[in-house]
Structures are given as structure tokens and as C-alpha cells.
Write an enzyme that holds these catalytic residues in place. Structure first.
Site, PDB file in Angstrom:
ATOM      1  N   GLU A 294       2.651   2.247  -3.034  1.00 39.53           N
ATOM      2  CA  GLU A 294       3.992   2.857  -3.104  1.00 39.53           C
ATOM      3  C   GLU A 294       4.890   2.384  -1.965  1.00 39.53           C
ATOM      4  O   GLU A 294       6.103   2.341  -2.114  1.00 39.53           O
ATOM      5  CB  GLU A 294       3.888   4.388  -3.053  1.00 39.53           C
ATOM      6  CG  GLU A 294       3.469   4.991  -4.379  1.00 39.53           C
ATOM      7  CD  GLU A 294       3.601   6.514  -4.406  1.00 39.53           C
ATOM      8  OE1 GLU A 294       4.094   7.117  -3.436  1.00 39.53           O
ATOM      9  OE2 GLU A 294       3.183   7.100  -5.414  1.00 39.53           O
ATOM     10  N   HIS A 323     -22.862  -4.205  -6.797  1.00 36.14           N
ATOM     11  CA  HIS A 323     -23.510  -4.394  -8.096  1.00 36.14           C
ATOM     12  C   HIS A 323     -22.510  -4.301  -9.234  1.00 36.14           C
ATOM     13  O   HIS A 323     -22.875  -4.055 -10.372  1.00 36.14           O
ATOM     14  CB  HIS A 323     -24.629  -3.353  -8.253  1.00 36.14           C
ATOM     15  CG  HIS A 323     -25.616  -3.451  -7.135  1.00 36.14           C
ATOM     16  ND1 HIS A 323     -26.702  -4.282  -7.168  1.00 36.14           N
ATOM     17  CD2 HIS A 323     -25.613  -2.871  -5.903  1.00 36.14           C
ATOM     18  CE1 HIS A 323     -27.358  -4.187  -6.012  1.00 36.14           C
ATOM     19  NE2 HIS A 323     -26.716  -3.344  -5.233  1.00 36.14           N
ATOM     20  N   LYS A 436       8.995   9.935 -13.064  1.00 36.40           N
ATOM     21  CA  LYS A 436       9.124  11.401 -13.059  1.00 36.40           C
ATOM     22  C   LYS A 436      10.314  11.827 -13.923  1.00 36.40           C
ATOM     23  O   LYS A 436      10.224  12.764 -14.701  1.00 36.40           O
ATOM     24  CB  LYS A 436       9.345  11.912 -11.632  1.00 36.40           C
ATOM     25  CG  LYS A 436       8.094  11.993 -10.789  1.00 36.40           C
ATOM     26  CD  LYS A 436       8.417  12.755  -9.493  1.00 36.40           C
ATOM     27  CE  LYS A 436       7.211  12.819  -8.592  1.00 36.40           C
ATOM     28  NZ  LYS A 436       7.429  13.579  -7.369  1.00 36.40           N
TER      29      LYS A 436
HETATM   30  O1  PA5 Z   1       4.249   9.547  -2.061  1.00 34.30           O
HETATM   31  C1  PA5 Z   1       4.992  10.127  -2.833  1.00 34.30           C
HETATM   32  O2  PA5 Z   1       6.152  10.429  -2.522  1.00 34.30           O
HETATM   33  C2  PA5 Z   1       4.537  10.560  -4.212  1.00 34.30           C
HETATM   34  O3  PA5 Z   1       3.336   9.993  -4.587  1.00 34.30           O
HETATM   35  C3  PA5 Z   1       4.411  12.068  -4.246  1.00 34.30           C
HETATM   36  O4  PA5 Z   1       3.500  12.495  -3.283  1.00 34.30           O
HETATM   37  C4  PA5 Z   1       3.972  12.592  -5.609  1.00 34.30           C
HETATM   38  O5  PA5 Z   1       4.799  12.088  -6.615  1.00 34.30           O
HETATM   39  C5  PA5 Z   1       4.035  14.124  -5.644  1.00 34.30           C
HETATM   40  O6  PA5 Z   1       5.321  14.539  -5.315  1.00 34.30           O
HETATM   41  P1  PA5 Z   1       5.608  16.016  -4.889  1.00 34.30           P
HETATM   42  O7  PA5 Z   1       4.903  16.311  -3.620  1.00 34.30           O
HETATM   43  O8  PA5 Z   1       7.102  16.082  -4.742  1.00 34.30           O
HETATM   44  O9  PA5 Z   1       5.121  16.905  -5.992  1.00 34.30           O
END
Ligand code: PA5
Length: 463
Positions: A294, A323, A436
Site C-alpha cells: 500500500e 518445500h 471501498k
Molecule cells: O492502511 C490502510 O489505510 C488501510 O489498509 C486500512 O487500514 C483499511 O482499509 C481499514 O481501514 P479503516 O481502519 O478505516 O477501517
């Protein structure tokens, strides 16, 4: 201290086609790296830079409130149920799996020193969710719902189901069994928490989900199951101090970032495998995969030019995946940097009994599993080097709170430095947000009607 060994990525070990002249590269990038480290440490004190995660080790107030709440509720609950996804779950999973006694949820209360069992519901599979709810006594369960945005569909759906079941079983008492961790002002979960009167903790401003493990997102569940969070915080502070060093020859986060960056851009190795030789560190790989993917997978650079960069992270487990995946790593495309995490000393020394000495497995008798694990990691590293495949090795002296926190913080800083080298914003996630929004649209959220129409058209064209 944690050790970092990059010799098996060097030209002297794997040759000039695939290896880097690391000493030479360090000297060429010396100034650039020093500037990056200085700049990150300056920017971390300014809001809006998304660098507040670098200050989490110094947040005495959160530490105090978390410990106070954990001691207040100790003994009241048999289970902690964490609802969250992505950055709101993966750090918790990685740390509890590493630091709690193995098979924690199967132990008796005495074996757990009367701390509760812990479950992470990090997905929305109806079968597993229903199965878990069938075995939990909700009256004896503390639900920690964690979402920074306060509206993620997966987490909020889990929460709505659990809350309803709790209300059915406990009438208005259910409120005492819910603790919400979310933004301090905005988002639906904040609004609901205020209306309903839940206990809340804050996901601090300027801390992205994947960098939030040392905020209340992680610290609260850790404290609730008896993990020594002071020890973890000491680890972060010491590592932070160590990584302030602007000299690339001394800064292991900068070394890891630079080697990955150059392996990708100069040697075509854009896959980064995380392979701990420890089952307890298995979920560190899942956490790392999210962090690396990310943060670095971006379609434009800091100047807004299209780039489409980012090394793809993969997870593996030593010795298990010797393995499974090592055949590909040794003989398939030479496009990976393989990161070993090794443990200096396991808590247990387990001897293999001297039996079947007259057979082909007799040589194992009298040795330990610890020796075998070391031999597996050594032999894999050598065989990868024989095939000219680069490996990097991080060794942590022991799996404990101090060193685990150091490891996670080290990988966070490495990621931030890599982001600067790739010249991308390592702290946003527009690709995640888009998915999302599409989900909101398909599920009929108000305000997303136009997107829903567009998605329906697109879907009928491809299905
Ligand atoms: O790193 C990030 O921003 C995302 O992976 C969020 O952690 C994930 O989408 C969950 O989001 P939220 O904490 O707003 O529910």
C-alpha cells in the site's frame, strides 16, 4: 541489537549480473540518504505529513490510558474479539501471534495467567463469522471494534451483527462490552459511540492504518491479553534513536530501503519476499505485505507524473516454504529479493531423541530442532546464492516485545525511506479508497448512486 546482513545481495557473492556493488552504491547514495533521513525527522513534527507514526513510541498519554483501562477490565472477560480489517487488524495479529504463548486460545485460564483469549475477525466470511459467534459467550466477551475511517463496510457489518446479538443476549448491559478505537472526531463509528456511550480510544491524526500498530489500535488489545506494552515502547524508542543516524553505513533501515530500490530499478527484481524462520513471526509477513504494497504501489510520483511503481511483496515461511516456493525462487525468474528473518535464540530448546539409529534418519537423533531450523535457513541462503539470487537477513536476538517492536518499527522506517527513493507518497492509498467507494456504491450507500449506475453498466459489459 537487531542485525542486518546484506552480503548475499553483493556482487562478491552472487556476481555482477544480479548483485549490487553495495559499498559503491552506499557511497554514491550517501548524501541523498542523509537528506532523506534528516527530512523525515524534521517533517514528523509537522501535522499533515502523515508521519505521526514516528512519534507513537513517545505517546505516554495513550500508554497510560490503555494500561489503566486494561487493568480496570481485567478478570471481567474471557474473550477479546477484535473487529477490523487491513491496518486495523494485521499489526494486532502479527504481535499477538508472536508474543502470546503458542496456541493461546486453547490454553486453560491458569495457563494464560487468567488473561482472556483473543480472536481477530479480519474478514466477512459468513461461515467463519457465524462459527465464531456460536462458540463465544458474548456476555464474557469484550468487543474491540477498530476502524480509523469509522465506516469501512467489512468492519461495520461485523460490528452491526455482533452488536445486535449482544443486545439480544444482554439488553442494555451490552454497552459495557464494547470498546471502539476510531478517529477522535469524524466517522460513523465515532458518532455511534457517542450516541451509545461506548468507551473509546483514538486512532491519532496523521497515522495511516498500516502504520498504526503502536497506537491504541495495537496497544489496547495487547495490554488486554497481558502483553508488556512498556517493553514494546522501549524497543521502539531505542530503534528510533538508532535509525536517526544519517550515515547509510550505520542505518539499517536505509540500507534495506536502498538495496530493495536498486535491486528493482537496476536489476529488475521487483518482488520482495518476506520469509521468517519462525512460526511465531508468520503474521509479520502479512503485516509487511500490506505495509510495502500500500505504501509503495503508486501510479504517480510526488510531482504528479504517471509512474506505476512498486515492488510486489510476497510472504513465505521458513522452513515450511522450502518445500513449496523455493523451487521457484531458486530456478524460476531471477526477479526477487528474499528477506530472511532469523531468531538468535528460541525460548525452547527441543531435542530430537536418539532413536531409529540404525536407519537413514539416525543422524537427526541427539540434535535439536533449533539446530535443524538454523541449518535449514543457512542451506537455503547458500543455495539461493548458488543460483545468484539475492537475500537479505534480519536477525532478532529473541522473539520478545522489545525486539519485535524494533523489527516492526525498522520495517516502517525502511518503507518510508523506500517511498522517498521511489519519489512517491508512501502514506496515502487511493487505490484502496477506490475499492471501498465501489463497495459502498454496490451496497447502496447514499451519495454513491452515480457510481452504482456506472458500476452496474461496467459489470454487465464484462460478465
Ligand atoms: O492502511 C490502510 O489505510 C488501510 O489498509 C486500512 O487500514 C483499511 O482499509 C481499514 O481501514 P479503516 O481502519 O478505516 O477501517
Amino acid at each position: 541489537m537487531i542485525k542486518f546482513d546484506y552480503r548475499s545481495a553483493d556482487v562478491s557473492v552472487i556476481g555482477s549480473e544480479h548483485g549490487l556493488d553495495i559499498a559503491q552504491e552506499f557511497s554514491e547514495y550517501r548524501e541523498k540518504i542523509a537528506n532523506i533521513i534528516t527530512d523525515l525527522n524534521k517533517r514528523k513534527d509537522k501535522m499533515g505529513q502523515k508521519l505521526q507514526w514516528m512519534n507513537l513510541g513517545y505517546n505516554e498519554e495513550t500508554l497510560w490510558y490503555v494500561k489503566e483501562y486494561a487493568s480496570l477490565v481485567q478478570g471481567r472477560f474471557d474473550n477479546i474479539l477484535v473487529l477490523g480489517i487491513g491496518g486495523s487488524a494485521l499489526g494486532g495479529l502479527a504481535v499477538t501471534e508472536a508474543l502470546l504463548k503458542p496456541y493461546w486460545n486453547l490454553l486453560t485460564p491458569e495457563q494464560r495467567d487468567n488473561f482472556p483469549r483473543i480472536f481477530f475477525l479480519d474478514n466477512i466470511d459468513p461461515d467463519t463469522m457465524n462459527g465464531l459467534l456460536d462458540i463465544l459467550d458474548l456476555k464474557r466477551t469484550l468487543v474491540n471494534v477498530i476502524t480509523k475511517s469509522g465506516s469501512t463496510a467489512e468492519t461495520m457489518s461485523q460490528f452491526m451483527i455482533v452488536k445486535n446479538r449482544m443486545k439480544e443476549e444482554m439488553e442494555d448491559d451490552y454497552r459495557k462490552n464494547i470498546v471502539a478505537t476510531t478517529d477522535k472526531q469524524t466517522g460513523v463509528l465515532r458518532q455511534i459511540s457517542e450516541q451509545e456511550g461506548y468507551k473509546t480510544f483514538v486512532v491519532p491524526d496523521d497515522v495511516g492504518g498500516r502504520f498504526s500498530v503502536f497506537s491504541a489500535v495495537g496497544l489496547l488489545p495487547f495490554a488486554l491479553v497481558g502483553i508488556d506494552i512498556d517493553e514494546m515502547v522501549n524497543g521502539i524508542k531505542d530503534m528510533d534513536l538508532f535509525l536517526k543516524n544519517t550515515d547509510i553505513n550505520e542505518n539499517i533501515a536505509a540500507q534495506g530501503a536502498l538495496i530493495h530500490y536498486l535491486m528493482d530499478t537496476k536489476k529488475g527484481k521487483n518482488l520482495s519476499v518476506m520469509m521468517p524462520y519462525s512460526s511465531r513471526l508468520k503474521y509479520v509477513s502479512d503485516w509487511y505485505v500490506q505495509l510495502w504494497a500500500e505504501s509503495l504501489g503508486k501510479n504517480e510520483d510526488l510531482q504528479g507524473n504517471p509512474v506505476h511503481v512498486g515492488p510486489t511483496p510476497l510472504k513465505a515461511l521458513g522452513a515450511t516454504d522450502q518445500h513449496s516456493q523455493i523451487q521457484l525462487y531458486n530456478e524460476g525468474p531471477n526477479d526477487k529479493v528474499i528477506n530472511f528473518i532469523r531468531v538468535g535464540e528460541f525460548d525452547t530448546t527441543l531435542e530430537i531423541p536418539k532413536i531409529f539409529e540404525y536407519t537413514g534418519i539416525g543422524y537427526l537423533g541427539g540434535k535439536t530442532l533449533n539446530e535443524l531450523m538454523d541449518a535449514e535457513a543457512d542451506s537455503t541462503k547458500v543455495s539461493l546464492a548458488d543460483y545468484s539470487r539475492p537475500t537479505l537477513t534480519i536477525t532478532i536476538p529473541k522473539v520478545n516485545g522489545y525486539y519485535l517492536a524494533q523489527l516492526l518499527y525498522l520495517l516502517e522506517v525502511q518503507t518510508a525511506i523506500a517511498g522517498e527513493l521511489y519519489n512517491v507518497n508512501a502514506f496515502d492509498q487511493p487505490g484502496v479508497e477506490q475499492a471501498k467507494y465501489y463497495t459502498y456504491a454496490l451496497m447502496g450507500r447514499a451519495g454513491y448512486e452515480e457510481s452504482a449506475r456506472m458500476l452496474q453498466e461496467r459489470m454487465s459489459a464484462i460478465s
